[in-house]
Design an enzyme around this catalytic site. Structure first.
Site, PDB file in Angstrom:
ATOM      1  N   ASP A   5      -7.407   0.876  -1.299  1.00  0.00           N
ATOM      2  CA  ASP A   5      -6.281   1.012  -2.209  1.00  0.00           C
ATOM      3  C   ASP A   5      -4.935   1.109  -1.509  1.00  0.00           C
ATOM      4  OD1 ASP A   5      -4.996   1.283  -4.645  1.00  0.00           O
ATOM      5  OD2 ASP A   5      -5.279   3.452  -4.730  1.00  0.00           O
ATOM      6  N   GLU A  53      -2.353   1.349  -3.634  1.00  0.00           N
ATOM      7  CA  GLU A  53      -1.562   1.720  -4.799  1.00  0.00           C
ATOM      8  C   GLU A  53      -1.641   3.205  -5.123  1.00  0.00           C
ATOM      9  OE1 GLU A  53      -1.075   1.292  -9.477  1.00  0.00           O
ATOM     10  OE2 GLU A  53      -2.952   1.562  -8.428  1.00  0.00           O
ATOM     11  N   ARG A  82      -6.699  -3.319  -3.384  1.00  0.00           N
ATOM     12  CA  ARG A  82      -5.827  -3.163  -4.552  1.00  0.00           C
ATOM     13  C   ARG A  82      -4.377  -3.198  -4.088  1.00  0.00           C
ATOM     14  NH1 ARG A  82      -6.454   1.493  -9.164  1.00  0.00           N
ATOM     15  NH2 ARG A  82      -6.050   2.922  -7.424  1.00  0.00           N
ATOM     16  N   GLU A 116      -5.494  -1.065 -17.940  1.00  0.00           N
ATOM     17  CA  GLU A 116      -5.061   0.330 -17.958  1.00  0.00           C
ATOM     18  C   GLU A 116      -3.693   0.532 -18.587  1.00  0.00           C
ATOM     19  OE1 GLU A 116      -5.002   1.642 -13.888  1.00  0.00           O
ATOM     20  OE2 GLU A 116      -3.786  -0.042 -13.228  1.00  0.00           O
ATOM     21  N   ASP A 138      -4.692   6.152 -16.408  1.00  0.00           N
ATOM     22  CA  ASP A 138      -3.414   5.465 -16.579  1.00  0.00           C
ATOM     23  C   ASP A 138      -3.240   5.010 -18.024  1.00  0.00           C
ATOM     24  OD1 ASP A 138      -1.333   5.067 -14.605  1.00  0.00           O
ATOM     25  OD2 ASP A 138      -2.874   4.268 -13.301  1.00  0.00           O
ATOM     26  N   ASP A 140      -4.919  11.389  -8.362  1.00  0.00           N
ATOM     27  CA  ASP A 140      -4.003  10.378  -7.850  1.00  0.00           C
ATOM     28  C   ASP A 140      -2.850  10.257  -8.848  1.00  0.00           C
ATOM     29  OD1 ASP A 140      -4.922   8.842  -9.964  1.00  0.00           O
ATOM     30  OD2 ASP A 140      -5.967   7.382  -8.732  1.00  0.00           O
TER      31      ASP A 140
END
Length: 735
Positions: free
Chosen positions: A272, A274, A340, A438, A466, A642
């Site tokens: 990830d 992000e 990602r 999301e 999200d 996160d």
């Protein structure tokens, strides 16, 4: 701030420029000048489109705000609301028939069903652990977690507890009995495994011999046929490796010499860039890109200290076996990796470019930066490598694209990757796209989103955290949002999870791509995970997210219990599936409370819970640059946090503040009180910077307040702009 080097129209951080020149390009077919020339052209062409899409988000949000100001509270006239959404372009026509045509998708995504890890690429150790989590010890996963009770003398002790070990061994043998049953008897009574005349022979304690009910489930072995060191099984497309080693402490006491049951676990992993990382400048981006480069080249390693020993961790090789007929078998030793990228919103100072309209220097859209650099790095995987360690055996690059709002933004991602492929001289559709479902505008237009990139889609996944944050921001002015606990059972979220699977199957993803579900956020509560997360494969998802390699090993058991592809076929044939109109009606419901009757104590409890969660996450993000970690909640239960969870909590308080459920002074008092609690929870962290004793000067504390008091104005309720700004201030003062 590093020096900059001009490369055509781009002003590139010297750190990033040197990394590309010295580390990325050698070994590829790309020259330095051509790389920056084509990249510069791409940025100038696509950055304005990127900005126009962000402007469209703002326009639609303004239109939605106007609706809710005129029609406050829950949606009373669903027909009028839907017509309004169509009029403003929020809802688009549903394509009649769409089937994806994605090709060259690796079997881990298309033909197997199993767990998926998500880990921050900034942490090399996590990235290596996740890559190597393709196989996991079931013995270790059971012994070290609460799946095995600590009652009746089975406690986890500093030394090996043989009573607990016996429970683990019994559990594992029952797993074998379920997935690879014997014609006669049970694996629990086995005393010897051997390969005789091309078949598995199992001798039981009674002296009789048995074979598998389905002999084809035994694929091979290692060692000698009459004394194998492991026996390889297959069930529901997943492999299990029964290790036999009488020289080990466990194997020496096992009647059959079995020392472990190693099972295929994390089929795929998302590295990830992000939500789980804090990457705000060129220095951070280069660290992330360098780890990705090391992974795809097979060279990444990390020194690890554990139990007083220091060793080097690197990528696992593939696993060799002999088939029952004596031919060679090789199974992947590593998880198949997605990367990602960031979404379309953020920019990054790693590269500046001259705006064609204003002639001013602007930060590069970070999604464009990620797409070009990470795909260029992946060329090392596409080329033949002497190490033999490959990610994609099909010649594909897998990139998850998060936080896209609707089909136009998916179409832009498709255009971006098309331009990147052309610039890097790659075949069209080399880059495969993972769509994170999301954001609300994506959910209600999911089929149109898939139709915007039908030859790239290799993955769709629900991200309910999200999605909840976006739900709150989209309808911010409608009224006070439900309490977070009640939100989980609201109509829209049930429809959202069903819609994702049904749309994915209707678009032909079965056997061609992943349909995924979200994260189990409590890494210490594995017994609960085993009880609850089976719902994901039962819902027709051929992957679901887990927070650790151990969780992947345990979640893999669910895919032995559930044949996901058979479930998907049943769903496709079912006549009781809800219609698109039924699901859309629920998806467009708004989770606000018309007349809140919460008690003052309930309101305070919700406020404290949100404030503690925000502070616990933000203090690590801003002060230490930690984007994902196990953060204790207000009840001291460790949760994997996160930015998605942060988005929910900050938007929830911002909503209640706007509608007068809580007052400004009450919010500030809650944050002040929770700062002391969070400080106490982190007292053993030597790198932690306390907040409670210096609230006015603590940048982390001020950032947390900003997320709430400026939350209503943040684009789509995202936390990144404020977090990046505050983290940049901390980094500037620490140099």
């Amino acid at each position: 701030m590093s020096q900059r080097i001009q490369a055509h129209h781009l002003h590139v951080s010297s750190d990033l420029y040197a990394f590309v020149k010295d580390e990325v390009l050698p070994g590829t077919h790309l020259s330095l000048d051509a790389f920056w020339k084509t990249f510069s052209k791409l940025v100038l062409e696509l950055a304005p489109i990127n900005q126009s899409l962000l402007n469209e988000r703002d326009r639609l949000q303004n239109d939605l705000d106007q609706w809710h100001l005129k029609h406050p509270g829950p949606i009373k006239n669903a027909k009028a609301y839907k017509a309004y959404l169509q009029k403003i372009g929020y809802l688009v026509p549903v394509p009649k028939k769409i089937k994806i045509t994605t090709s060259n998708v690796d079997k881990e995504l298309a033909q197997q069903a199993g767990p998926q890890l998500v880990v921050p690429i900034l942490n090399a150790r996590y990235a290596l652990n996740a890559s190597n989590a393709r196989w996991g010890s079931l013995y270790d996963a059971l012994y070290g977690t609460d799946v095995i009770s600590e009652l009746d003398g089975c406690e986890k002790t500093s030394n090996y507890n043989p009573l607990r070990g016996a429970k683990v061994i019994e559990y594992a043998r029952y797993v074998l009995d379920r997935v690879a049953p014997l014609k006669k008897g049970s694996h629990i009574d086995s005393v010897k495994y051997e390969i005789v005349n091309g078949a598995l022979k199992v001798t039981l304690s009674s002296g009789i011999s048995s074979a598998l009910s389905k002999p084809s489930q035994c694929l091979g072995y290692t060692g000698e046929p009459n004394h194998p060191s492991s026996v390889l099984f297959k069930h529901n497309g997943l492999h299990l490796d029964l290790l036999i080693d009488r020289s080990t402490a466990i194997g020496s006491k096992d009647p059959a010499g079995v020392s472990d049951l190693v099972i295929e676990s994390a089929l795929s992993t998302i590295l990830d860039l992000e939500d789980s990382v804090a990457a705000v400048d060129a220095q951070d981006k280069v660290l992330a890109y360098r780890n990705w480069l090391g992974i795809v080249k097979g060279t990444l390693s990390e020194s690890v200290s554990k139990n007083g020993l220091t060793f080097t961790r690197s990528l696992n090789p593939d696993r060799p076996y002999k088939s029952l007929t004596g031919s060679n078998i090789s199974l992947p030793g590593r998880s198949l990796l997605f990367l990602r990228n960031v979404g379309h919103l953020m920019s990054n100072p790693a590269i500046l470019f001259k705006d064609p309209k204003t002639a001013e220097l602007r930060e590069i859209p970070e999604g464009i930066l990620d797409a070009f650099i990470t795909t260029a790095i992946a060329i090392h995987d596409l080329k033949a490598k002497p190490s033999g360690i490959k990610n994609s055996r099909k010649g594909s690059v897998y990139i998850v694209k998060p936080k896209m709002h609707g089909p136009k933004e998916v179409a832009f991602a498709d255009l971006l990757f098309t331009k990147v492929e052309k610039a890097l001289k790659l075949k069209k559709n080399t880059v495969k796209l993972g769509i994170m479902d999301e954001e609300r505008r994506t959910s209600v237009n999911l089929k149109a989103c898939i139709a915007s990139a039908p030859s790239r889609v290799a993955f769709i996944n629900t991200g309910f955290l999200d999605r909840t944050g976006d739900e709150m921001h989209t309808s911010m002015l409608a009224g006070p949002m439900m309490r977070k606990g009640d939100m989980k059972s609201s109509a829209w979220i049930q429809a959202y999870e069903k819609n994702n699977v049904l749309v994915g199957l209707s678009c032909g993803l079965r056997g061609k791509a992943q349909i995924g579900k979200g994260m189990w956020a409590m890494p210490d509560l594995m017994a609960d995970m085993l009880k609850q997360k089976i719902a994901h494969p039962l819902a027709g998802a051929n992957t679901a997210w887990v927070p650790s390699p151990t969780a992947a090993t345990l979640h893999a058991l669910h895919y032995h219990q559930v044949d996901v592809f058979s479930v998907q076929k049943r769903i496709e044939k079912s006549r009781t599936n809800p219609s698109h109109e039924q699901l859309l009606s629920d998806l467009l419901s708004v989770p606000v409370v018309a007349n809140p009757n919460w008690t003052p104590s309930q309101i305070q409890e919700e406020l404290n819970n949100n404030a503690q969660g925000i502070l616990g996450y933000v203090v690590r993000w801003v002060d230490q640059g930690v984007g994902c970690s196990k953060v204790p909640d207000i009840h001291n239960i460790g949760l994997m946090e996160d930015r998605a969870t942060l988005r929910i909590s900050s938007q929830h308080i911002a909503n209640w503040l706007h509608h007068g459920i809580v007052k400004s002074a009450q919010v500030k008092a809650a944050f002040k009180k929770m700062a002391s609690i969070v400080d106490a929870q982190n007292k053993n962290d030597p790198h932690y910077v306390s907040m409670a004793d210096k609230l006015e000067s603590s940048k982390a504390y001020q950032a947390a307040l900003d997320l709430v008091f400026k939350g209503k104005e943040q684009p789509s309720g995202y936390t990144e702009p404020l977090l990046h700004a505050w983290r940049t201030k901390v980094k500037a003062t620490s140099h």
